[in-house]
Design an enzyme around this catalytic site. Structure first.
Site, PDB file in Angstrom:
ATOM      1  N   HIS A  59       0.879  -1.177   0.000  1.00  0.00           N
ATOM      2  CA  HIS A  59       0.000   0.000   0.000  1.00  0.00           C
ATOM      3  C   HIS A  59       0.916   1.227   0.000  1.00  0.00           C
ATOM      4  CE1 HIS A  59      -2.512  -3.224   1.565  1.00  0.00           C
ATOM      5  NE2 HIS A  59      -3.590  -2.485   1.337  1.00  0.00           N
ATOM      6  N   SER A 109       6.815   5.968   2.396  1.00  0.00           N
ATOM      7  CA  SER A 109       7.623   4.743   2.512  1.00  0.00           C
ATOM      8  C   SER A 109       8.365   4.369   1.209  1.00  0.00           C
ATOM      9  CB  SER A 109       6.771   3.574   3.002  1.00  0.00           C
ATOM     10  OG  SER A 109       5.607   3.421   2.219  1.00  0.00           O
ATOM     11  N   GLU A 149      -0.270   0.465  -5.573  1.00  0.00           N
ATOM     12  CA  GLU A 149      -1.165   1.506  -5.057  1.00  0.00           C
ATOM     13  C   GLU A 149      -2.410   1.465  -5.916  1.00  0.00           C
ATOM     14  OE1 GLU A 149      -1.468   3.705  -2.478  1.00  0.00           O
ATOM     15  OE2 GLU A 149      -3.302   4.269  -3.516  1.00  0.00           O
ATOM     16  N   ASP A 160       0.704  -1.616   4.740  1.00  0.00           N
ATOM     17  CA  ASP A 160       0.300  -0.354   5.376  1.00  0.00           C
ATOM     18  C   ASP A 160      -1.058   0.106   4.845  1.00  0.00           C
ATOM     19  OD1 ASP A 160       0.345   2.072   6.694  1.00  0.00           O
ATOM     20  OD2 ASP A 160       1.731   3.017   5.300  1.00  0.00           O
TER      21      ASP A 160
HETATM   22  N1  SAM Z   1       2.811   3.312   2.857  1.00  0.00           N
HETATM   23  C1  SAM Z   1       2.595   4.730   2.613  1.00  0.00           C
HETATM   24  C2  SAM Z   1       3.650   5.511   3.342  1.00  0.00           C
HETATM   25  O1  SAM Z   1       4.093   5.090   4.423  1.00  0.00           O
HETATM   26  O2  SAM Z   1       4.080   6.539   2.833  1.00  0.00           O
HETATM   27  C3  SAM Z   1       1.219   5.185   3.016  1.00  0.00           C
HETATM   28  C4  SAM Z   1       0.108   4.338   2.553  1.00  0.00           C
HETATM   29  S1  SAM Z   1      -1.491   4.852   3.043  1.00  0.00           S
HETATM   30  C5  SAM Z   1      -1.531   4.546   4.741  1.00  0.00           C
HETATM   31  C6  SAM Z   1      -2.470   3.559   2.394  1.00  0.00           C
HETATM   32  C7  SAM Z   1      -2.596   3.558   0.877  1.00  0.00           C
HETATM   33  O3  SAM Z   1      -3.180   2.336   0.457  1.00  0.00           O
HETATM   34  C8  SAM Z   1      -3.506   4.655   0.311  1.00  0.00           C
HETATM   35  O4  SAM Z   1      -2.754   5.437  -0.581  1.00  0.00           O
HETATM   36  C9  SAM Z   1      -4.615   3.894  -0.417  1.00  0.00           C
HETATM   37  O5  SAM Z   1      -5.033   4.524  -1.618  1.00  0.00           O
HETATM   38  C10 SAM Z   1      -3.963   2.575  -0.706  1.00  0.00           C
HETATM   39  N2  SAM Z   1      -4.852   1.405  -0.844  1.00  0.00           N
HETATM   40  C11 SAM Z   1      -6.048   1.166  -0.269  1.00  0.00           C
HETATM   41  N3  SAM Z   1      -6.450  -0.079  -0.526  1.00  0.00           N
HETATM   42  C12 SAM Z   1      -5.480  -0.659  -1.280  1.00  0.00           C
HETATM   43  C13 SAM Z   1      -5.292  -1.955  -1.823  1.00  0.00           C
HETATM   44  N4  SAM Z   1      -6.203  -2.923  -1.653  1.00  0.00           N
HETATM   45  N5  SAM Z   1      -4.160  -2.191  -2.510  1.00  0.00           N
HETATM   46  C14 SAM Z   1      -3.220  -1.241  -2.695  1.00  0.00           C
HETATM   47  N6  SAM Z   1      -3.337   0.011  -2.184  1.00  0.00           N
HETATM   48  C15 SAM Z   1      -4.448   0.289  -1.485  1.00  0.00           C
END
Ligand code: SAM
Length: 280
Positions: free
Chosen positions: A42, A100, A118, A164
């Site tokens: 994520h 991240s 993403e 995440d």
């Molecule tokens: N890991 C990032 C960081 O630390 O900079 C932050 C990630 S943020 C908490 C969660 C992200 O997951 C969001 O941008 C959202 O759009 C994405 N997301 C939500 N469901 C998802 C999925 N099933 N697969 C991939 N990405 C997803």
């Protein structure tokens, strides 16, 4: 439902904890020359402008990275993380926060690789453009959980998997356990780092119980609370669950958690936790 945007929260206390743990694990993996995979299920947008309307509306980074990045008595454990943050803020002003994937990009070596997913229609193109010129990286618009099956084990047989999710849907609390268990079946020697928010303590207790029931061992819990548990407020704490942590991580976090708590929460509210959910 994809309403969560990390741009509202980038650089907050939860990101500080998450990215401290992420960078320490990466630094440990670099102690061997052999390449490794960094898999971010994520990944978010990658780079966050702190003067954007989103970041300014919440101002969360001011009580997170804003409190620590220029501190004189920075513990050595924070050095890799803060050096990545400084790379994106070379004027001495805090203007951008690296998420991240960009922290990993800064810390990884030529021989290592990144696999990033993403789903958000606005964040995905931003992430893809960040990595356009990086031959080490593969960026996909895909469901992060599916990567735990399709991308593991890595060819190098070494890796950090960061999970995440936004937890905007309640099923995420179960999906992370299922996802980790699927990944672990394929790659039992990998290091898995799962972020979680504490909004309702019962949800976290249930998630940890389900994780224990998978039979996976060596599960370390690292948590930083800025407020006591509560039914009323939003997120009072956040944590990282690390499976197969590098051997130094427990000691490194024991060194740095009190400093982080003292600096991020000057009122002294909240607490820190460092304990094995399942030992060796
Ligand atoms: N890991 C990032 C960081 O630390 O900079 C932050 C990630 S943020 C908490 C969660 C992200 O997951 C969001 O941008 C959202 O759009 C994405 N997301 C939500 N469901 C998802 C999925 N099933 N697969 C991939 N990405 C997803």
């Amino acid at each position: 439902m994809l309403s969560y945007r990390h741009s509202f929260h980038a650089g907050n206390h939860a990101d500080v904890l998450k990215h401290t743990v992420q960078s320490l694990i990466i630094e440990s993996l670099k102690e061997k020359d052999k390449p490794f995979l960094y898999l971010d299920t994520h990944a978010g947008a990658g780079r966050y402008k702190l003067s954007s309307e989103h970041a300014e509306r919440t101002g969360e980074y001011l009580e997170g990275i804003g409190r620590i990045w220029q501190h004189d008595d920075l513990p050595a454990e924070l050095e890799p993380y803060i050096s990545a943050v400084k790379h994106f803020n070379q004027t001495g002003q805090l203007r951008y926060y690296p998420g991240s994937p960009l922290i990993a990009r800064q810390l990884l070596r030529e021989q290592d690789s990144l696999q990033l997913t993403e789903l958000h229609p606005s964040d995905f193109p931003l992430l893809r453009s960040e990595f356009q010129k990086d031959a080490r990286a593969r960026v996909e618009r895909a469901d992060g959980y599916t990567q735990l099956k399709s991308k593991l084990p890595p060819v190098s047989r070494r890796g950090l998997i960061l999970i995440d999710p936004p937890y905007e849907i309640k099923t995420d609390y179960q999906a992370v356990v299922t996802g980790i268990s699927e990944g672990y079946k394929r790659f039992a020697t990998g290091t898995y780092a799962l972020w979680y928010p504490v909004v309702m303590r019962q949800q976290i207790k249930r998630m940890l119980r389900e994780l224990e029931e998978t039979g996976i061992r060596r599960i370390l819990q690292i948590e930083l609370a800025v407020l006591p548990d509560s039914d009323r407020r939003g997120m009072t704490a956040s944590g990282m669950i690390v499976i197969n942590p590098p051997w130094k991580l427990e000691q490194q976090m024991a060194n740095v958690l009190p400093w982080l708590h003292k600096t991020l929460v000057p009122s002294g509210n909240g607490s820190t936790t460092l304990s094995w959910v399942v030992p060796e």
